[in-house]
Write an enzyme that holds these catalytic residues in place. Sequence first.
Site, PDB file in Angstrom:
ATOM      1  N   HIS A  89     -87.297  73.811  50.091  1.00  0.00           N
ATOM      2  CA  HIS A  89     -86.378  74.500  51.002  1.00  0.00           C
ATOM      3  C   HIS A  89     -85.050  74.858  50.349  1.00  0.00           C
ATOM      4  O   HIS A  89     -84.102  75.184  51.061  1.00  0.00           O
ATOM      5  CB  HIS A  89     -86.087  73.622  52.223  1.00  0.00           C
ATOM      6  CG  HIS A  89     -87.202  73.558  53.215  1.00  0.00           C
ATOM      7  ND1 HIS A  89     -87.434  74.520  54.163  1.00  0.00           N
ATOM      8  CD2 HIS A  89     -88.165  72.627  53.392  1.00  0.00           C
ATOM      9  CE1 HIS A  89     -88.484  74.189  54.894  1.00  0.00           C
ATOM     10  NE2 HIS A  89     -88.948  73.040  54.446  1.00  0.00           N
ATOM     11  N   LYS A 118     -73.898  77.414  61.863  1.00  0.00           N
ATOM     12  CA  LYS A 118     -74.806  76.780  60.913  1.00  0.00           C
ATOM     13  C   LYS A 118     -74.042  75.702  60.168  1.00  0.00           C
ATOM     14  O   LYS A 118     -72.817  75.599  60.307  1.00  0.00           O
ATOM     15  CB  LYS A 118     -75.390  77.801  59.931  1.00  0.00           C
ATOM     16  CG  LYS A 118     -74.347  78.638  59.177  1.00  0.00           C
ATOM     17  CD  LYS A 118     -75.019  79.719  58.353  1.00  0.00           C
ATOM     18  CE  LYS A 118     -75.628  80.777  59.218  1.00  0.00           C
ATOM     19  NZ  LYS A 118     -76.846  81.384  58.657  1.00  0.00           N
ATOM     20  N   ARG A 119     -74.756  74.885  59.414  1.00  0.00           N
ATOM     21  CA  ARG A 119     -74.109  73.839  58.636  1.00  0.00           C
ATOM     22  C   ARG A 119     -72.994  74.439  57.780  1.00  0.00           C
ATOM     23  O   ARG A 119     -73.148  75.508  57.191  1.00  0.00           O
ATOM     24  CB  ARG A 119     -75.168  73.163  57.741  1.00  0.00           C
ATOM     25  CG  ARG A 119     -74.680  72.063  56.854  1.00  0.00           C
ATOM     26  CD  ARG A 119     -75.885  71.306  56.293  1.00  0.00           C
ATOM     27  NE  ARG A 119     -76.870  72.196  55.708  1.00  0.00           N
ATOM     28  CZ  ARG A 119     -76.922  72.497  54.413  1.00  0.00           C
ATOM     29  NH1 ARG A 119     -76.031  72.000  53.574  1.00  0.00           N
ATOM     30  NH2 ARG A 119     -77.871  73.289  53.947  1.00  0.00           N
ATOM     31  N   LYS A 166     -73.007  79.220  52.306  1.00  0.00           N
ATOM     32  CA  LYS A 166     -73.214  79.964  53.547  1.00  0.00           C
ATOM     33  C   LYS A 166     -72.009  80.843  53.878  1.00  0.00           C
ATOM     34  O   LYS A 166     -72.068  81.688  54.751  1.00  0.00           O
ATOM     35  CB  LYS A 166     -73.521  78.992  54.689  1.00  0.00           C
ATOM     36  CG  LYS A 166     -74.853  78.252  54.482  1.00  0.00           C
ATOM     37  CD  LYS A 166     -75.145  77.300  55.612  1.00  0.00           C
ATOM     38  CE  LYS A 166     -76.435  76.518  55.372  1.00  0.00           C
ATOM     39  NZ  LYS A 166     -77.639  77.349  55.491  1.00  0.00           N
ATOM     40  N   THR A 225     -83.245  80.238  59.539  1.00  0.00           N
ATOM     41  CA  THR A 225     -84.014  80.418  60.773  1.00  0.00           C
ATOM     42  C   THR A 225     -83.097  80.851  61.915  1.00  0.00           C
ATOM     43  O   THR A 225     -83.564  81.462  62.882  1.00  0.00           O
ATOM     44  CB  THR A 225     -84.754  79.124  61.173  1.00  0.00           C
ATOM     45  OG1 THR A 225     -83.836  78.034  61.193  1.00  0.00           O
ATOM     46  CG2 THR A 225     -85.888  78.834  60.206  1.00  0.00           C
ATOM     47  N   LYS A 237     -83.690  83.500  65.194  1.00  0.00           N
ATOM     48  CA  LYS A 237     -83.399  83.215  66.609  1.00  0.00           C
ATOM     49  C   LYS A 237     -82.497  84.300  67.199  1.00  0.00           C
ATOM     50  O   LYS A 237     -82.719  84.779  68.322  1.00  0.00           O
ATOM     51  CB  LYS A 237     -82.738  81.847  66.734  1.00  0.00           C
ATOM     52  CG  LYS A 237     -83.615  80.687  66.330  1.00  0.00           C
ATOM     53  CD  LYS A 237     -82.802  79.423  66.104  1.00  0.00           C
ATOM     54  CE  LYS A 237     -83.617  78.374  65.372  1.00  0.00           C
ATOM     55  NZ  LYS A 237     -82.809  77.272  64.840  1.00  0.00           N
TER      56      LYS A 237
END
Length: 825
Positions: free
Chosen positions: A372, A563-564, A569, A671, A675
Amino acid sequence: MSNKRTLCTKEFCQMDKLPTDSESLATDFERYLTRHLGRFIGCIPFYLYEAFSLTVRDHIMTDWRNTWKEHEKKGVKKAYYMSLEFLIGRSLGNHLLNLDIENESKEAMNIFALALEDIISQEHDAGLGNGGLGRLAACFMDSCATLTLPVIGYGIRYEYGMFRQIIKDGYQIEEPDHWLRNGNPWELERPEYTQVIKFGGHIEMVTNHNRKPHVVWVGTSDVLAIPYDVPISGYKNNVVNTLRLWSASTTNIFNLDEFNAGSYSEAVEVKNDAEHISMVLYPNDASENGKELRLKQQYFLASASLQDVLRMWSVNENNDFSHFAQQNVFQLNDTHPTIAVAELMRLLIDEHYLSWDEAWDITSQTMAYTNHTLLPEALEKWPVSLFECLLPRLLQIIYEINACFLKAVSAKWPGDTEKQISMSIIEEGEVQYVRMAYLAIVGSFSVNGVAALHSKLLSEGLFKNFYELWPHKFNNKTNGVTPRRWVAHANPLMTQLISEKIGDNWVRNLDEINSIKQYIDEPDFCKQWFNVKLENKKKLAELVKTQCDVDFNVNSLFDVQVKRIHEYKRQLLNILHVIHLYNRIKRNDTVNWTNRCVLIGGKAAPGYQLAKSIIKLTNNIANVINNDSDVGDKLKLAFMPNYGVSKMQIICPATDLSEQISTAGKEASGTGNMKFMMNGAVTIGTYDGANIEILDAVGNDNFFLFGLNAEEVEQQKKGYYPSQLVENDEDLKQVMHLLGCGHFNSFEYGIFDDIIASLLNPYDPWLTLADFRSYIDTQEKVSLAYREQDSWVKMSIMNTASSGFFSTDRTMQEYNRDIWKLNSD
């Protein structure tokens, strides 16, 4: 003739079905509330939730029992999904959807003047995961049940979740998330299947029953793994799969002699040490104690799960392992459970007396590994010294596996010692490490990435040598999310609108959602779509007001990144854009302005200081912007505390713009992007992870692409000069000036120096400033597009209509077709 009724016959199981009309549900609910819990209407709301959950659980039990019996039949091949995380969120609402009794349940609660939504809201999110990895595992389990695939999930029953995030003075504060404080009505303890897990001790050679040398692991400190089963219901198909979670306990509760002598803390020390293993999700591994506990967790999960599977097999097959590999497969979710490769070898050799070759044939044909991450630092490795202390027998086996593996490397590349060193499971150096991802690749028959680009970069970069050695092992399985949880349950208004047009089978088969494209030019349908989004935005605005005390105007563009918190990111890039918009407002540069509400949310790992600084910066900027009368409704910024599954179910349906802005080549899949897409959000994103496949699905006209691609990122790193970028871009220069002059931290001197330094670092691996100009220009295109509401609504519909590929049903069908090869009904 006997009048006794035989349990579990087919006829009895049909009779055993409980009625699901509203009156029956109400009767059962009242019975549980008054006779089982000893409570009454008007009591603490949690008891209402517990009583109704027990009522619903009764309706699951028959299917759960029948499903288990079907899976235990001879010849049924099973898969075991091993993951340290299962972020399942709340269960009650999901079961009501899958059992198709939502309306009856509402009517039943109305009899008591209770609102079903209020009862569902009493459930605590299960603290079994952190972010995307755990939520993916939960979606996988949902789809396996819906597809009737015989899959058992294995995880750890953490007493405390990662942590509950509190924001105080802009800072993240971590508080314990004791999600099991009031119990969990969805779990069933199965103490009869308790397993013993070994730690420490030493190795001795003995003679076994065949008078052959045999290794035994003795002098160990043992811990009990007690299983708790959680039902995973399929969608309207009478299938209920099992998620088995392990809780750690000591073999002895306490030392009675020490207790009687007055040494109370010492008397329970062993008990406490054992229970720490399943106490907290992801303990902080900044310390040696934290590293040791995390390794214990990983071995605890692997050993308990494998022992459980071998127990079931031995009972059913009389300890005959000749066809075990044909009937079982283990899917290792990321690097955390990959110690299972060595543990299965130990169990087969030491406990079941197979030869090394027999054990290796079974192990290498049953283990499958999902990667991952593309970040080398995220591939776990453990000091050999720690292994030697905690798991001496496992280390022996790993050394032997490595020796055999290096022979294969030498045969492929004769005399290439550098290749052997780089590929060895044991990393040499001043400190030796066990490379867990390498162990997984060597011991697995399948290695998959989770998006097309991710899998390509694994084979061309991170695992290139392994790919050249075993190209047949590598494959791609693009992630997905379950449309049951993330559309049908999270977005009932949109679900109803779609189902009125095309029927409701799309919930089971998301490919059918493509049919709504035929209505994209119907003005009435578009107006209804707009109104659904508006209602969802009102719900999110209420949540933001409650949680953040910020007023979101629902007529604004809702711009969301949840998100984290991590540098790759790039929440920082988002924040720089917010500062840029704020600066434009202060300069009175607001011609053709589009009002925007920006929502950011996510947790930072407790030891990740820069991520925590990013949270603080976000909150400081929000405090300035939201209290500036010049800004007003033109721009709002809020940080959502304690972001999780239940909040995402409100956030996702309300989002207009989905921020997926990671550095290209760094995000494995994502993911959240799926969504948001399913719920009609339009993506602004880099050419990274599953963004690429989303772009392919919706087309360039319905996606806002910006920034460097993965190849350009690698080229840029050869000569990256962020200071020059600042100097040559007036907008960026003004943003960095506001950041550096203390405008957002007037009385907190220097607290953002670490962030500024990271942005200006020529070795910044995330290249945040390199994408600034492209991001700002693309965001301006977003603003202009949103002003044309008719075309924006069509973009929204097109995203939802194109989301069929991103269902985990498709993902699990591919896992089954290419890796597991299970039979399904």
